[in-house]
Design a protein around this motif. Structure first.
Motif, PDB file in Angstrom:
ATOM      1  N   SER A  59       0.854  -1.186   0.000  1.00 15.99           N
ATOM      2  CA  SER A  59       0.000   0.000   0.000  1.00 15.99           C
ATOM      3  C   SER A  59       0.889   1.236   0.000  1.00 15.99           C
ATOM      4  CB  SER A  59      -0.901   0.001   1.237  1.00 15.99           C
ATOM      5  OG  SER A  59      -1.772  -1.096   1.194  1.00 15.99           O
ATOM      6  N   VAL A  60       0.854   1.993  -1.075  1.00 10.75           N
ATOM      7  CA  VAL A  60       1.632   3.228  -1.194  1.00 10.75           C
ATOM      8  C   VAL A  60       0.716   4.343  -1.668  1.00 10.75           C
ATOM      9  CG1 VAL A  60       3.845   2.082  -1.666  1.00 10.75           C
ATOM     10  CG2 VAL A  60       2.362   2.721  -3.558  1.00 10.75           C
ATOM     11  N   GLY A  61       1.119   5.578  -1.381  1.00 10.73           N
ATOM     12  CA  GLY A  61       0.333   6.724  -1.819  1.00 10.73           C
ATOM     13  C   GLY A  61       1.165   7.986  -1.753  1.00 10.73           C
ATOM     14  N   ALA A  62       0.747   8.987  -2.472  1.00 10.10           N
ATOM     15  CA  ALA A  62       1.477  10.247  -2.529  1.00 10.10           C
ATOM     16  C   ALA A  62       1.063  11.171  -1.382  1.00 10.10           C
ATOM     17  CB  ALA A  62       1.212  10.939  -3.853  1.00 10.10           C
ATOM     18  N   THR A  63       2.065  11.845  -0.815  1.00 10.58           N
ATOM     19  CA  THR A  63       1.832  12.924   0.142  1.00 10.58           C
ATOM     20  C   THR A  63       2.683  14.106  -0.318  1.00 10.58           C
ATOM     21  OG1 THR A  63       3.660  12.408   1.648  1.00 10.58           O
ATOM     22  CG2 THR A  63       1.587  11.220   2.021  1.00 10.58           C
TER      23      THR A  63
END
Length: 130
Positions: A59-63
């Motif tokens: 699970s990865v995502g942009a911040t």
């Protein structure tokens, strides 16, 4: 190979890696994850392929601080077995276990610009590290 995402355990090598796994306790062998996938490999290259397959399911995502921020903790469990003949002429098996752990870093929510689902993830990450 598992991840802990929003306080749920997931099997990264499963055909359905978003499905929640159960944590169990066995009186003799201790705590384990029910039905966690295991793969037998015979080389470092094969092991790297298994690791890469699991990484694709993380699970990865942009911040605002990181374009590909991991949103979970992960554990890659390796069991190494060696068979050989000892000085006594008998067959012996040696077993070693290695757990490689990647912890998602704690975040200052004001700096990440996290809202909605990203904010929920950050809250769970920070909670699990405290």
């Amino acid at each position: 190979y598992l991840e802990i995402y929003n306080e749920e355990i997931r099997d990264l090598l499963s055909s359905n890696p978003k499905e929640k796994c159960e944590l169990k306790d066995h009186p003799q062998s201790g705590v384990y994850v029910k039905d966690l996938s295991a793969t037998v490999v015979k080389s470092v290259n094969e092991m790297n392929q298994v690791l890469a397959a699991g990484l694709k399911n993380r699970s990865v995502g942009a911040t605002n601080m990181n374009e590909g921020s991991s949103r979970s903790h992960s554990i890659f469990m390796i069991t190494v077995e060696q068979c050989g003949i000892g000085t006594d002429g008998e067959g012996h098996i040696r077993v070693g276990k290695l757990n490689m752990v990647d912890l998602a870093g704690s975040e200052r929510q004001s700096k990440t610009g996290a809202t909605g689902e990203r904010l929920k993830e950050a809250t769970k990450i920070n909670l699990s590290l405290s």
